[in-house]
Design a protein around this motif. Structure first.
Motif, PDB file in Angstrom:
ATOM      1  N   UNK A 173      -6.907  -9.249   6.396  1.00 36.08           N
ATOM      2  CA  UNK A 173      -6.506  -8.142   7.268  1.00 36.08           C
ATOM      3  C   UNK A 173      -7.632  -7.123   7.420  1.00 36.08           C
ATOM      4  N   UNK A 174      -7.987  -6.837   8.685  1.00 30.70           N
ATOM      5  CA  UNK A 174      -9.012  -5.845   8.971  1.00 30.70           C
ATOM      6  C   UNK A 174      -8.459  -4.582   9.584  1.00 30.70           C
ATOM      7  N   UNK A 175      -7.338  -4.700  10.327  1.00 29.90           N
ATOM      8  CA  UNK A 175      -6.713  -3.552  10.994  1.00 29.90           C
ATOM      9  C   UNK A 175      -5.242  -3.509  10.647  1.00 29.90           C
ATOM     10  N   UNK A 176      -4.790  -2.366  10.138  1.00 32.65           N
ATOM     11  CA  UNK A 176      -3.371  -2.144   9.839  1.00 32.65           C
ATOM     12  C   UNK A 176      -2.970  -0.798  10.416  1.00 32.65           C
ATOM     13  N   UNK A 177      -2.096  -0.822  11.427  1.00 33.78           N
ATOM     14  CA  UNK A 177      -1.647   0.407  12.085  1.00 33.78           C
ATOM     15  C   UNK A 177      -0.122   0.452  12.054  1.00 33.78           C
ATOM     16  N   UNK A 178       0.414   1.367  11.253  1.00 33.95           N
ATOM     17  CA  UNK A 178       1.860   1.567  11.124  1.00 33.95           C
ATOM     18  C   UNK A 178       2.241   2.997  11.504  1.00 33.95           C
ATOM     19  N   UNK A 179       1.397   3.659  12.259  1.00 34.60           N
ATOM     20  CA  UNK A 179       1.590   5.077  12.575  1.00 34.60           C
ATOM     21  C   UNK A 179       2.803   5.305  13.473  1.00 34.60           C
ATOM     22  N   UNK A 180       3.322   6.524  13.410  1.00 33.27           N
ATOM     23  CA  UNK A 180       4.430   6.970  14.249  1.00 33.27           C
ATOM     24  C   UNK A 180       5.656   6.062  14.114  1.00 33.27           C
ATOM     25  N   UNK A 181       6.121   5.948  12.869  1.00 42.46           N
ATOM     26  CA  UNK A 181       7.383   5.295  12.566  1.00 42.46           C
ATOM     27  C   UNK A 181       8.192   6.235  11.671  1.00 42.46           C
ATOM     28  N   UNK A 182       9.166   5.683  10.958  1.00 48.85           N
ATOM     29  CA  UNK A 182       9.964   6.481  10.028  1.00 48.85           C
ATOM     30  C   UNK A 182       9.859   5.908   8.617  1.00 48.85           C
ATOM     31  N   UNK A 183       8.716   5.397   8.290  1.00 51.01           N
ATOM     32  CA  UNK A 183       8.509   4.780   6.979  1.00 51.01           C
ATOM     33  C   UNK A 183       8.491   5.835   5.883  1.00 51.01           C
ATOM     34  N   UNK A 184       9.085   5.507   4.736  1.00 48.73           N
ATOM     35  CA  UNK A 184       9.146   6.466   3.628  1.00 48.73           C
ATOM     36  C   UNK A 184       8.554   5.847   2.367  1.00 48.73           C
ATOM     37  N   UNK A 185       8.782   6.502   1.253  1.00 48.34           N
ATOM     38  CA  UNK A 185       8.171   6.042   0.013  1.00 48.34           C
ATOM     39  C   UNK A 185       6.694   6.386  -0.006  1.00 48.34           C
ATOM     40  N   UNK A 186       5.953   5.763  -0.861  1.00 49.34           N
ATOM     41  CA  UNK A 186       4.517   6.016  -0.955  1.00 49.34           C
ATOM     42  C   UNK A 186       3.740   4.774  -0.531  1.00 49.34           C
ATOM     43  N   UNK A 187       2.436   4.876  -0.527  1.00 49.77           N
ATOM     44  CA  UNK A 187       1.608   3.714  -0.219  1.00 49.77           C
ATOM     45  C   UNK A 187       1.622   2.752  -1.406  1.00 49.77           C
ATOM     46  N   UNK A 188       1.833   1.474  -1.162  1.00 46.12           N
ATOM     47  CA  UNK A 188       1.785   0.526  -2.297  1.00 46.12           C
ATOM     48  C   UNK A 188       0.360   0.374  -2.808  1.00 46.12           C
ATOM     49  N   UNK A 189       0.204   0.268  -4.119  1.00 40.49           N
ATOM     50  CA  UNK A 189      -1.117   0.104  -4.717  1.00 40.49           C
ATOM     51  C   UNK A 189      -1.780  -1.201  -4.291  1.00 40.49           C
ATOM     52  N   UNK A 190      -0.959  -2.149  -3.837  1.00 37.02           N
ATOM     53  CA  UNK A 190      -1.512  -3.450  -3.443  1.00 37.02           C
ATOM     54  C   UNK A 190      -2.452  -3.345  -2.246  1.00 37.02           C
ATOM     55  N   UNK A 191      -2.371  -2.236  -1.477  1.00 37.16           N
ATOM     56  CA  UNK A 191      -3.292  -2.056  -0.355  1.00 37.16           C
ATOM     57  C   UNK A 191      -4.741  -2.029  -0.833  1.00 37.16           C
ATOM     58  N   UNK A 192      -4.936  -1.651  -2.075  1.00 36.24           N
ATOM     59  CA  UNK A 192      -6.282  -1.615  -2.639  1.00 36.24           C
ATOM     60  C   UNK A 192      -6.919  -2.975  -2.794  1.00 36.24           C
ATOM     61  N   UNK A 193      -6.158  -4.040  -2.551  1.00 35.88           N
ATOM     62  CA  UNK A 193      -6.698  -5.404  -2.660  1.00 35.88           C
ATOM     63  C   UNK A 193      -7.261  -5.912  -1.330  1.00 35.88           C
ATOM     64  N   UNK A 194      -7.057  -5.170  -0.256  1.00 37.88           N
ATOM     65  CA  UNK A 194      -7.434  -5.652   1.079  1.00 37.88           C
ATOM     66  C   UNK A 194      -8.928  -5.451   1.299  1.00 37.88           C
ATOM     67  N   UNK A 195      -9.699  -6.366   0.802  1.00 38.27           N
ATOM     68  CA  UNK A 195     -11.157  -6.200   0.760  1.00 38.27           C
ATOM     69  C   UNK A 195     -11.790  -6.174   2.147  1.00 38.27           C
ATOM     70  N   UNK A 196     -11.098  -6.707   3.168  1.00 35.08           N
ATOM     71  CA  UNK A 196     -11.660  -6.725   4.515  1.00 35.08           C
ATOM     72  C   UNK A 196     -11.111  -5.597   5.393  1.00 35.08           C
ATOM     73  N   UNK A 197     -10.277  -4.754   4.836  1.00 35.73           N
ATOM     74  CA  UNK A 197      -9.634  -3.716   5.642  1.00 35.73           C
ATOM     75  C   UNK A 197     -10.668  -2.719   6.155  1.00 35.73           C
ATOM     76  N   UNK A 198     -10.684  -2.571   7.466  1.00 34.03           N
ATOM     77  CA  UNK A 198     -11.629  -1.673   8.124  1.00 34.03           C
ATOM     78  C   UNK A 198     -10.923  -0.462   8.726  1.00 34.03           C
ATOM     79  N   UNK A 199      -9.693  -0.656   9.195  1.00 30.64           N
ATOM     80  CA  UNK A 199      -8.946   0.373   9.930  1.00 30.64           C
ATOM     81  C   UNK A 199      -7.555   0.498   9.324  1.00 30.64           C
ATOM     82  N   UNK A 200      -7.228   1.676   8.797  1.00 34.12           N
ATOM     83  CA  UNK A 200      -5.917   1.919   8.197  1.00 34.12           C
ATOM     84  C   UNK A 200      -5.320   3.190   8.778  1.00 34.12           C
TER      85      UNK A 200
END
Length: 665
Positions: free
Chosen positions: A180-207
């Motif tokens: 995964x290089x691009x992850x866009x979840x903006x402008x929703x009603x998501x709650x909770x916190x960011x999962x720590x597993x996002x730190x494993x996305x070594x190719x992530x360029x856009x969050x």
């Protein structure tokens, strides 16, 4: 010998084609690629497309196709289940639930359904799309939870679910999307916190997880392996970043937007390791520190800087080289104003404690016309005269110098601001007559000169020059004479405040020419001016209503009011006033009006506040006043009114103070 044409590709994009797709297209059975994007095609997708068994790529985006999206997928599933690789239906009118049939397309690698009317949850069966690399379903009406099965889309490189109604927490399985290089979840009603597993996305360029309902703590673990991250936007959430003072991020971002996070109280020291920043927005992040010296050299390449709505203190350098947008408003900065780049388009230093003259900032380094669109220096301690070098600011749309200690007259060069839409000079010590050159600013939508000491008559040219003017506030000045007849030419006017301006004589009978005030439903364009998508400035105005000053911003476009109170106006209240049925607030108090209250005042059905107190009005209260069902504030006190108060639930609920000083029953 006969021959026939065999087409493998048909590309008809950007041709302004209209109507429906011809059924004959089903005869092109050798077709591998079909592109009919960016046209005006409409109706449902032709069922004959289901005959194109060799089709691998189809693009019908940017048209006017409608119908249930599930039906479209049934057409494509007739014989394309193993062949179809790319499908784009974005920017159409497709509706219905997210199709469960989608999981049958085993080799589908690209799918864009952006900007349609698709609703419902994301099906768990999505996990079967093992070839999918691109999924964009943004700008729809998806709801429900993000399924854990998303984590099984092992080849996914782009996932965009922004601008929907998704809720719940982010699944930990997102950390399994290794490509995964691009992850866009903006402008929703998501709650909770960011999962720590996002730190494993070594190719992530856009969050981008901005503008959700997230809260909780974000730590170094969340960024542990994000070495490629170049865009990070988490603004509009209630997240707290907790990292070591000595933390050195693994990433080098170009755009960092964490507005509304908790980063303070200290200024984030880890920012000194971000050497590629082009955008930095850490507004409203609880910082109450001064800015360290290492920070200022870092911003020389910034296009946009937003540190607003903190409690940052200290002085800023005299030379300021941010390229396009600077917002330092609502802090505790002090000292003199800086010099800034001539490429700057947006500058907001309002609501601080800057002192001294504004001459050096506006005129001190003039070499060529400045490109600034918006200048807000309001609510500081600035002093001296307004400089006379506005000919160098030809693109300026918004000028706000309110609530300072400026003195003298408005300079003649103000007339060079041909693009000016909004002029805020309220609450200074300005004086003299309004310059004739101001009439050259024909684009003005808002003028607020209240709380100064301007003299002379209200210029007659105002009514001829400002055909777009919606707000005119001249309150608390020292004008002479009457209200000029020409003012009635302001047909777009929604807010008129001439209170406490020393005016006399009769009110012109032409007041019913204020056409915008005569509309029952008002929805003006008085919302914001934006030189770029990131620099929208909501327009605002301060109005006195129901005896108190109120700031209107997002609801300003809905306000329709007139205040002529505390003057020496005389004669009868013009009957034409009752034709302004869109008015919400009318204040004619503390004048010398005589005669009766207009009989048709009940026609003004939108009235919420009416103040006619301290005049010389006589006769009975019109029976039609009982029709004013929205009226919550009424003051008729201290006139010569007689008779009974009309019966109505609204009038009987008002305080007795609304009627004292009369001879009423």
């Amino acid at each position: 010998m006969g021959c026939c044409l065999v087409f493998e590709s048909v590309i008809l994009s950007f041709n302004n084609l209209q109507g429906v797709i011809s059924g004959a297209i089903g005869n092109l059975t050798s077709l591998i690629r079909l592109d009919m994007s960016h046209n005006q095609l409409e109706g449902k997708i032709a069922t004959s497309l289901g005959k194109l068994c060799k089709l691998k790529r189809i693009d019908l985006s940017y048209n006017k196709f409608g119908g249930e999206v599930a039906e479209d997928f049934k057409i494509f599933s007739q014989c394309m289940l193993d062949g179809l690789e790319s499908m784009s239906l974005e920017n159409n009118y497709h509706g219905g639930q997210f199709p469960n049939e989608l999981d049958q397309f085993k080799n589908l690698s690209f799918l864009s359904l952006q900007n349609n009317f698709i609703f419902g949850p994301i099906p768990k069966s999505m996990k079967r799309l093992s070839s999918l690399t691109w999924l964009d379903v943004s700008y729809n009406h998806l709801n429900g939870l993000l399924p854990e099965s998303l984590g099984q889309l092992a080849k996914l490189e782009t996932l965009d679910l922004s601008y929907n109604h998704l809720n719940g927490t982010l699944p930990e399985s997102l950390g399994q999307l290794a490509k995964l290089g691009t992850l866009d979840l903006s402008y929703n009603h998501l709650n909770g916190t960011l999962p720590e597993s996002l730190g494993k996305l070594v190719r992530l360029n856009y969050l981008d997880v901005s503008h959700n309902l997230m809260k909780g703590v974000v730590s170094e673990i969340h960024f542990a392996n994000l070495t490629r991250l170049s865009y990070l936007d988490g603004s509009g959430n209630n997240l707290t970043l907790k990292v070591r003072d000595a933390w050195i991020p693994t990433f080098q971002v170009r755009a960092l937007t964490l507005a509304s996070w908790q980063l303070g109280p200290q200024f984030p020291s880890w920012l000194q390791y971000q050497g590629q920043l082009e955008t930095l927005d850490i507004a409203n992040t609880g910082i109450s520190d001064s800015i360290p010296q290492w920070f200022w050299p870092k911003i020389s390449n910034l296009g946009r800087l937003n540190l607003s709505h903190n409690q940052i203190c200290g002085e800023i350098p005299r030379k300021f080289d941010v390229v396009q947008e600077v917002d330092l408003s609502f802090n505790n900065f002090k000292g003199l104003l800086p010099f800034f780049s001539f490429t700057l388009k947006f500058l907001d230093l309002s609501n601080n404690s800057f002192v001294g003259s504004i001459y050096h900032t506006l005129c001190g380094r003039i070499r060529e016309p400045n490109s600034l669109y918006i200048l807000n220096l309001g609510n500081n301690n600035l002093s001296g005269w307004i400089p006379n070098c506005w000919m160098n600011w030809p693109y300026l749309q918004v000028l706000n110098l309110e609530n300072n200690n400026l003195m003298g007259t408005i300079p003649h060069s103000i007339g060079h601001l041909a693009s000016l839409k909004s002029l805020h000079l309220r609450h200074n010590s300005l004086s003299g007559k309004l310059p004739q050159s101001l009439q050259n600013c024909t684009e003005l939508v808002l003028i607020d000169l209240s709380g100064n000491a301007f003299i002379g008559g209200i210029p007659t040219w105002m009514g001829n020059s400002f055909w777009q003017l919606m707000v005119l506030n001249l309150r608390s000045n020292k004008f002479q004479g009457g209200i000029p007849y020409e003012l009635c030419g302001l047909s777009s006017l929604q807010i008129l405040d001439l209170a406490h301006t020393n005016l006399s004589k009769l009110v012109p009978k032409c007041f019913n020419n204020f056409m915008a005030m005569a509309k029952r439903q008002n929805s003006s364009g008085l919302i914001s001016y934006a030189p770029s998508p990131t620099a929208g400035v909501p327009e605002k105005a301060f109005l006195v209503t129901k005896g108190r000053e109120v700031e209107y911003s997002t609801t300003l476009k809905l306000v329709v009011s007139m205040d002529l109170s505390e003057n020496n106006l005389s004669g009868e209240i013009p009957k034409g006033l009752t034709r302004l049925v869109g008015l919400h607030s009318v204040n004619l108090s503390r004048n010398h009006f005589t005669g009766k209250i207009p009989e048709n005042i009940g026609d003004m059905e939108q009235l919420e506040s009416l103040d006619l107190s301290l005049n010389k009005l006589c006769g009975e209260i019109p029976l039609s006043m009982s029709s004013l069902t929205f009226l919550s504030h009424l003051n008729l006190s201290y006139n010569n009114l007689t008779g009974r108060v009309p019966l109505s639930t609204q009038l009987q609920s008002l305080e007795i103070s609304s009627f004292v000083g009369n001879k009423l029953c």
